[in-house]
Scaffold this motif. Structure first.
Motif, PDB file in Angstrom:
ATOM      1  N   MET A 138      68.762  78.563  18.740  1.00 52.48           N
ATOM      2  CA  MET A 138      69.661  79.703  18.688  1.00 52.48           C
ATOM      3  C   MET A 138      70.991  79.296  19.309  1.00 52.48           C
ATOM      4  O   MET A 138      71.033  78.771  20.424  1.00 52.48           O
ATOM      5  CB  MET A 138      69.064  80.882  19.443  1.00 52.48           C
ATOM      6  CG  MET A 138      67.700  81.336  18.925  1.00 52.48           C
ATOM      7  SD  MET A 138      67.763  81.977  17.240  1.00 52.48           S
ATOM      8  CE  MET A 138      68.660  83.506  17.515  1.00 52.48           C
ATOM      9  N   ILE A 139      72.078  79.543  18.567  1.00 56.19           N
ATOM     10  CA  ILE A 139      73.408  79.170  19.031  1.00 56.19           C
ATOM     11  C   ILE A 139      74.202  80.443  19.314  1.00 56.19           C
ATOM     12  O   ILE A 139      74.491  81.213  18.390  1.00 56.19           O
ATOM     13  CB  ILE A 139      74.162  78.330  17.970  1.00 56.19           C
ATOM     14  CG1 ILE A 139      73.307  77.147  17.517  1.00 56.19           C
ATOM     15  CG2 ILE A 139      75.499  77.852  18.523  1.00 56.19           C
ATOM     16  CD1 ILE A 139      73.903  76.387  16.333  1.00 56.19           C
ATOM     17  N   PRO A 140      74.570  80.697  20.571  1.00 55.75           N
ATOM     18  CA  PRO A 140      75.416  81.869  20.849  1.00 55.75           C
ATOM     19  C   PRO A 140      76.718  81.787  20.061  1.00 55.75           C
ATOM     20  O   PRO A 140      77.290  80.707  19.910  1.00 55.75           O
ATOM     21  CB  PRO A 140      75.667  81.767  22.359  1.00 55.75           C
ATOM     22  CG  PRO A 140      74.549  80.921  22.880  1.00 55.75           C
ATOM     23  CD  PRO A 140      74.234  79.940  21.788  1.00 55.75           C
ATOM     24  N   ILE A 141      77.163  82.912  19.566  1.00 62.15           N
ATOM     25  CA  ILE A 141      78.359  82.924  18.715  1.00 62.15           C
ATOM     26  C   ILE A 141      79.578  82.371  19.459  1.00 62.15           C
ATOM     27  O   ILE A 141      80.446  81.738  18.847  1.00 62.15           O
ATOM     28  CB  ILE A 141      78.640  84.352  18.181  1.00 62.15           C
ATOM     29  CG1 ILE A 141      79.628  84.325  17.016  1.00 62.15           C
ATOM     30  CG2 ILE A 141      79.097  85.278  19.295  1.00 62.15           C
ATOM     31  CD1 ILE A 141      79.105  83.680  15.765  1.00 62.15           C
ATOM     32  N   ASP A 142      79.632  82.539  20.773  1.00 61.92           N
ATOM     33  CA  ASP A 142      80.762  82.014  21.537  1.00 61.92           C
ATOM     34  C   ASP A 142      80.810  80.489  21.523  1.00 61.92           C
ATOM     35  O   ASP A 142      81.862  79.905  21.774  1.00 61.92           O
ATOM     36  CB  ASP A 142      80.692  82.498  22.992  1.00 61.92           C
ATOM     37  CG  ASP A 142      80.938  83.991  23.125  1.00 61.92           C
ATOM     38  OD1 ASP A 142      81.554  84.576  22.218  1.00 61.92           O
ATOM     39  OD2 ASP A 142      80.514  84.573  24.133  1.00 61.92           O
ATOM     40  N   ASP A 143      79.682  79.846  21.244  1.00 64.46           N
ATOM     41  CA  ASP A 143      79.622  78.386  21.223  1.00 64.46           C
ATOM     42  C   ASP A 143      79.634  77.814  19.817  1.00 64.46           C
ATOM     43  O   ASP A 143      79.546  76.592  19.640  1.00 64.46           O
ATOM     44  CB  ASP A 143      78.343  77.894  21.933  1.00 64.46           C
ATOM     45  CG  ASP A 143      78.275  78.333  23.379  1.00 64.46           C
ATOM     46  OD1 ASP A 143      79.348  78.488  24.000  1.00 64.46           O
ATOM     47  OD2 ASP A 143      77.148  78.529  23.881  1.00 64.46           O
ATOM     48  N   PHE A 144      79.711  78.683  18.814  1.00 68.56           N
ATOM     49  CA  PHE A 144      79.515  78.221  17.437  1.00 68.56           C
ATOM     50  C   PHE A 144      80.757  77.583  16.821  1.00 68.56           C
ATOM     51  O   PHE A 144      80.667  76.613  16.075  1.00 68.56           O
ATOM     52  CB  PHE A 144      79.056  79.393  16.561  1.00 68.56           C
ATOM     53  CG  PHE A 144      78.645  78.979  15.178  1.00 68.56           C
ATOM     54  CD1 PHE A 144      77.404  78.390  14.966  1.00 68.56           C
ATOM     55  CD2 PHE A 144      79.496  79.163  14.101  1.00 68.56           C
ATOM     56  CE1 PHE A 144      77.021  77.990  13.689  1.00 68.56           C
ATOM     57  CE2 PHE A 144      79.124  78.773  12.828  1.00 68.56           C
ATOM     58  CZ  PHE A 144      77.882  78.186  12.621  1.00 68.56           C
ATOM     59  N   TYR A 145      81.938  78.112  17.123  1.00 69.03           N
ATOM     60  CA  TYR A 145      83.164  77.638  16.476  1.00 69.03           C
ATOM     61  C   TYR A 145      83.745  76.471  17.278  1.00 69.03           C
ATOM     62  O   TYR A 145      84.088  76.621  18.443  1.00 69.03           O
ATOM     63  CB  TYR A 145      84.182  78.777  16.372  1.00 69.03           C
ATOM     64  CG  TYR A 145      83.606  80.019  15.724  1.00 69.03           C
ATOM     65  CD1 TYR A 145      83.313  80.043  14.368  1.00 69.03           C
ATOM     66  CD2 TYR A 145      83.340  81.164  16.477  1.00 69.03           C
ATOM     67  CE1 TYR A 145      82.773  81.180  13.772  1.00 69.03           C
ATOM     68  CE2 TYR A 145      82.800  82.299  15.897  1.00 69.03           C
ATOM     69  CZ  TYR A 145      82.523  82.300  14.538  1.00 69.03           C
ATOM     70  OH  TYR A 145      81.986  83.421  13.953  1.00 69.03           O
TER      71      TYR A 145
END
Length: 295
Positions: A138-145
């Motif tokens: 699971m990748i938190p959205i804050d770390d995705f971009y």
């Protein structure tokens, strides 16, 4: 260009492991445009249309698990209550034909700063479910971009779903474009109030190299609402507070000049959208508070 067409998710993961450069094809609303204009010529296309799991969604107690290929139309029609910010953003996506094919997974995979889903995903605090033959994470959205059209996926990973917290307070989305439909965002802004934790989250699109949050604006607003007792009272929002929120949101931008708009215009527009979406969101919150008090 070779065309890979797995029948199951397991086959898709195996194909991606064998051909890490393969480009996933789900809705195809971004990929096919790039191919048609010869901006991209991948060695392999990985067609995911036969994998029905990607077009399914389910609501849990606190989150919605949204399959990567669930069409925007489905979100608009069925998840308006649980995911109001994303449903509003879905309304602004291109045309009915594209809303019937495109999904959030494609926006995430492309990772364009102008993707319409990104501000709402940031504002809600989503997590991306990525998987490979090595396992799931699971990748938190804050770390995705990670950069311009770059995301946190490993070469052998595919997006299976997005886990989005169900709204516990009002959410809003606003977008500026050169016309009302079939338009790439000049800039966009998403806002979500989280009354249970007395926090605020935002999302800004097309005004920085990646989708970003206006964290200084969030912290200012949450603290100001708390200090003034507005979370409890649901009182009117002071105009000075809204202006400062807009100013701080504009300060989070790092835009460029291009054919769709200047950097100065984008920064100004984000400030205006932040102020207006805050006004709309707070009025919704006040209405909910009044209803709760009368119940």
């Amino acid at each position: 260009m070779d065309f890979l067409r797995p029948a199951t998710w397991e086959e898709a993961l195996a194909a991606k492991a064998e051909h890490p450069s393969a480009v996933p094809l789900a809705g195809g609303t971004d990929v096919m445009v790039e191919i048609n204009f010869d901006h991209r010529r991948p060695a392999y296309l990985l067609d995911l249309h036969r994998i029905g799991d990607l077009e399914e969604w389910e609501t849990g107690e606190r989150t919605v698990r949204l399959g990567a290929s669930v069409p925007y139309t489905e979100i608009m029609e069925n998840l308006r209550t649980e995911l109001p910010g994303l449903a509003l953003a879905a309304h602004t996506v291109a045309s009915p034909q594209i809303r019937n094919r495109g999904g959030v997974g494609g926006n995430l995979g492309t990772a364009s700063p102008a993707g319409d889903a990104h501000p709402a995903l940031l504002a809600s605090g989503a997590e991306v479910e990525a998987e490979s033959v090595r396992g799931r994470r699971m990748i938190p959205i804050d770390d995705f971009y990670r950069g311009v059209k770059r995301n946190a996926l490993e070469p052998d990973e595919l997006i299976r779903a997005v886990h989005i917290p169900k709204a516990t307070g009002p959410q809003q989305f606003s977008k500026v474009g050169t016309r009302n439909a079939m338009v790439i965002a000049v800039c966009a802004f998403g806002l979500a109030l989280h009354p249970a934790t007395r926090t605020v989250r935002t999302g800004i699109g097309s005004a920085a190299p990646t989708p970003v949050r206006a964290t200084a604006a969030e912290e200012f607003l949450a603290a100001a609402l708390d200090e003034a007792g507005l979370w409890e009272s649901g009182g009117p929002l002071p105009p000075s507070l809204a202006r400062e929120f807009g100013k701080l949101a504009a300060g989070a931008c790092n835009p460029i000049d291009d054919v769709r708009g200047s950097a100065a215009y984008r920064r100004h527009a984000v400030g205006v959208m932040a102020r207006r979406t805050l006004g709309w969101t707070w009025e919704s919150y006040r209405g909910q508070e009044r209803s709760a008090q009368c119940a």
